[in-house]
Design a protein around this motif. Structure first.
Motif, PDB file in Angstrom:
ATOM      1  N   GLY A  29     -36.475  21.957  19.637  1.00 18.45           N
ATOM      2  CA  GLY A  29     -35.957  20.996  18.675  1.00 18.45           C
ATOM      3  C   GLY A  29     -36.703  21.000  17.351  1.00 18.45           C
ATOM      4  N   ALA A  30     -36.324  20.058  16.521  1.00 17.44           N
ATOM      5  CA  ALA A  30     -36.821  19.985  15.150  1.00 17.44           C
ATOM      6  C   ALA A  30     -38.330  19.773  15.073  1.00 17.44           C
ATOM      7  CB  ALA A  30     -36.100  18.876  14.397  1.00 17.44           C
ATOM      8  N   GLU A  31     -38.872  19.012  15.991  1.00 19.13           N
ATOM      9  CA  GLU A  31     -40.312  18.740  15.958  1.00 19.13           C
ATOM     10  C   GLU A  31     -41.114  20.030  16.098  1.00 19.13           C
ATOM     11  OE1 GLU A  31     -42.865  15.991  18.676  1.00 19.13           O
ATOM     12  OE2 GLU A  31     -41.235  14.808  17.778  1.00 19.13           O
ATOM     13  N   ALA A  32     -40.711  20.890  17.015  1.00 21.05           N
ATOM     14  CA  ALA A  32     -41.406  22.157  17.222  1.00 21.05           C
ATOM     15  C   ALA A  32     -41.231  23.072  16.009  1.00 21.05           C
ATOM     16  CB  ALA A  32     -40.895  22.839  18.482  1.00 21.05           C
ATOM     17  N   ARG A  33     -40.024  23.098  15.429  1.00 24.91           N
ATOM     18  CA  ARG A  33     -39.796  23.919  14.234  1.00 24.91           C
ATOM     19  C   ARG A  33     -40.630  23.414  13.068  1.00 24.91           C
ATOM     20  NH1 ARG A  33     -34.514  23.474  16.286  1.00 24.91           N
ATOM     21  NH2 ARG A  33     -34.075  21.849  14.762  1.00 24.91           N
ATOM     22  N   ASP A  34     -40.762  22.104  12.952  1.00 24.49           N
ATOM     23  CA  ASP A  34     -41.585  21.534  11.886  1.00 24.49           C
ATOM     24  C   ASP A  34     -43.035  21.977  12.022  1.00 24.49           C
ATOM     25  OD1 ASP A  34     -39.373  20.262  10.879  1.00 24.49           O
ATOM     26  OD2 ASP A  34     -39.919  18.281  11.646  1.00 24.49           O
ATOM     27  N   GLU A  35     -43.506  22.085  13.245  1.00 20.35           N
ATOM     28  CA  GLU A  35     -44.879  22.544  13.476  1.00 20.35           C
ATOM     29  C   GLU A  35     -45.060  23.965  12.945  1.00 20.35           C
ATOM     30  OE1 GLU A  35     -47.813  23.729  17.145  1.00 20.35           O
ATOM     31  OE2 GLU A  35     -46.336  22.165  17.501  1.00 20.35           O
ATOM     32  N   TRP A  36     -44.069  24.822  13.178  1.00 24.50           N
ATOM     33  CA  TRP A  36     -44.155  26.207  12.678  1.00 24.50           C
ATOM     34  C   TRP A  36     -44.133  26.232  11.159  1.00 24.50           C
ATOM     35  CZ3 TRP A  36     -45.209  30.873  14.767  1.00 24.50           C
ATOM     36  CH2 TRP A  36     -45.429  30.872  16.142  1.00 24.50           C
ATOM     37  N   ALA A  37     -43.311  25.386  10.550  1.00 18.36           N
ATOM     38  CA  ALA A  37     -43.277  25.311   9.086  1.00 18.36           C
ATOM     39  C   ALA A  37     -44.626  24.841   8.552  1.00 18.36           C
ATOM     40  CB  ALA A  37     -42.158  24.383   8.629  1.00 18.36           C
ATOM     41  N   ASP A  52     -49.782  26.088   5.918  1.00 20.09           N
ATOM     42  CA  ASP A  52     -51.241  26.147   5.955  1.00 20.09           C
ATOM     43  C   ASP A  52     -51.779  27.566   5.831  1.00 20.09           C
ATOM     44  OD1 ASP A  52     -51.371  23.413   6.189  1.00 20.09           O
ATOM     45  OD2 ASP A  52     -51.605  23.429   8.380  1.00 20.09           O
ATOM     46  N   GLY A  53     -50.877  28.537   5.597  1.00 18.52           N
ATOM     47  CA  GLY A  53     -51.319  29.904   5.347  1.00 18.52           C
ATOM     48  C   GLY A  53     -51.224  30.846   6.525  1.00 18.52           C
ATOM     49  N   ASP A  54     -50.629  30.431   7.622  1.00 23.09           N
ATOM     50  CA  ASP A  54     -50.476  31.298   8.787  1.00 23.09           C
ATOM     51  C   ASP A  54     -49.345  32.288   8.521  1.00 23.09           C
ATOM     52  OD1 ASP A  54     -49.894  32.493  11.244  1.00 23.09           O
ATOM     53  OD2 ASP A  54     -50.278  30.667  12.390  1.00 23.09           O
ATOM     54  N   ALA A  55     -49.709  33.505   8.118  1.00 26.51           N
ATOM     55  CA  ALA A  55     -48.721  34.530   7.775  1.00 26.51           C
ATOM     56  C   ALA A  55     -47.847  34.895   8.970  1.00 26.51           C
ATOM     57  CB  ALA A  55     -49.420  35.769   7.228  1.00 26.51           C
ATOM     58  N   ASP A  56     -48.421  34.889  10.161  1.00 26.28           N
ATOM     59  CA  ASP A  56     -47.630  35.198  11.359  1.00 26.28           C
ATOM     60  C   ASP A  56     -46.552  34.145  11.600  1.00 26.28           C
ATOM     61  OD1 ASP A  56     -48.964  37.573  11.969  1.00 26.28           O
ATOM     62  OD2 ASP A  56     -50.477  36.528  13.159  1.00 26.28           O
ATOM     63  N   ALA A  57     -46.847  32.902  11.287  1.00 25.67           N
ATOM     64  CA  ALA A  57     -45.858  31.840  11.461  1.00 25.67           C
ATOM     65  C   ALA A  57     -44.700  32.041  10.489  1.00 25.67           C
ATOM     66  CB  ALA A  57     -46.498  30.465  11.250  1.00 25.67           C
ATOM     67  N   PHE A  58     -45.008  32.363   9.225  1.00 22.13           N
ATOM     68  CA  PHE A  58     -43.927  32.593   8.265  1.00 22.13           C
ATOM     69  C   PHE A  58     -43.151  33.843   8.643  1.00 22.13           C
ATOM     70  CE2 PHE A  58     -41.817  33.885   4.383  1.00 22.13           C
ATOM     71  CZ  PHE A  58     -41.194  32.693   4.042  1.00 22.13           C
ATOM     72  N   ARG A  59     -43.821  34.865   9.111  1.00 24.60           N
ATOM     73  CA  ARG A  59     -43.145  36.097   9.547  1.00 24.60           C
ATOM     74  C   ARG A  59     -42.184  35.783  10.691  1.00 24.60           C
ATOM     75  NH1 ARG A  59     -40.950  40.643   8.291  1.00 24.60           N
ATOM     76  NH2 ARG A  59     -42.765  41.684   7.536  1.00 24.60           N
ATOM     77  N   ALA A  60     -42.613  34.958  11.613  1.00 21.79           N
ATOM     78  CA  ALA A  60     -41.748  34.590  12.735  1.00 21.79           C
ATOM     79  C   ALA A  60     -40.514  33.837  12.249  1.00 21.79           C
ATOM     80  CB  ALA A  60     -42.525  33.744  13.745  1.00 21.79           C
ATOM     81  N   ILE A  61     -40.706  32.952  11.291  1.00 20.00           N
ATOM     82  CA  ILE A  61     -39.579  32.221  10.716  1.00 20.00           C
ATOM     83  C   ILE A  61     -38.634  33.200  10.009  1.00 20.00           C
ATOM     84  CG2 ILE A  61     -38.922  30.526   8.960  1.00 20.00           C
ATOM     85  CD1 ILE A  61     -41.615  29.086   9.667  1.00 20.00           C
ATOM     86  N   PHE A  62     -39.212  34.104   9.227  1.00 19.32           N
ATOM     87  CA  PHE A  62     -38.415  35.113   8.534  1.00 19.32           C
ATOM     88  C   PHE A  62     -37.632  35.970   9.522  1.00 19.32           C
ATOM     89  CE2 PHE A  62     -37.874  39.447   7.068  1.00 19.32           C
ATOM     90  CZ  PHE A  62     -37.214  39.265   5.862  1.00 19.32           C
ATOM     91  N   ASP A  63     -38.319  36.464  10.533  1.00 18.20           N
ATOM     92  CA  ASP A  63     -37.665  37.328  11.523  1.00 18.20           C
ATOM     93  C   ASP A  63     -36.521  36.607  12.222  1.00 18.20           C
ATOM     94  OD1 ASP A  63     -39.344  39.424  10.895  1.00 18.20           O
ATOM     95  OD2 ASP A  63     -40.658  39.131  12.628  1.00 18.20           O
ATOM     96  N   ARG A  64     -36.693  35.333  12.444  1.00 16.91           N
ATOM     97  CA  ARG A  64     -35.665  34.552  13.141  1.00 16.91           C
ATOM     98  C   ARG A  64     -34.427  34.324  12.277  1.00 16.91           C
ATOM     99  NH1 ARG A  64     -32.315  33.059  16.668  1.00 16.91           N
ATOM    100  NH2 ARG A  64     -32.120  30.863  17.139  1.00 16.91           N
TER     101      ARG A  64
END
Length: 75
Positions: A16-24, A29-41
């Motif tokens: 849900g949205a709460e978990a997605r917000d955590e990734w955002a 906060d600068g976690d490139a892997d998190a943004f990459r995961a969002i991009f890939d998705r």
């Protein structure tokens, strides 16, 4: 390690949205892997949407990249 993060993001989407917000937040906060995961998705969906609007692959690729660059700046 990146694969585990990608799997975790895929799992978060089901959470849900709460978990997605955590990734955002992690991306903000600068976690490139998190943004990459969002991009890939989401990149394929964004590209397909733009491609249907403009009808040119090269333009759609450029606009997709610009979309994610703007999103990253706005985090």
């Amino acid at each position: 390690m990146a694969v585990n993060k990608l799997n975790t993001y895929a799992d978060a989407l089901a959470g849900g949205a709460e978990a997605r917000d955590e990734w955002a937040e992690r991306a903000r906060d600068g976690d490139a892997d998190a943004f990459r995961a969002i991009f890939d998705r989401h990149a394929d969906h964004v590209f397909n949407f733009i491609y249907r609007m403009v009808g040119r692959r090269d333009v759609a690729e450029e606009l997709t990249q610009e979309t994610f660059l703007r999103a990253h700046r706005k985090l």
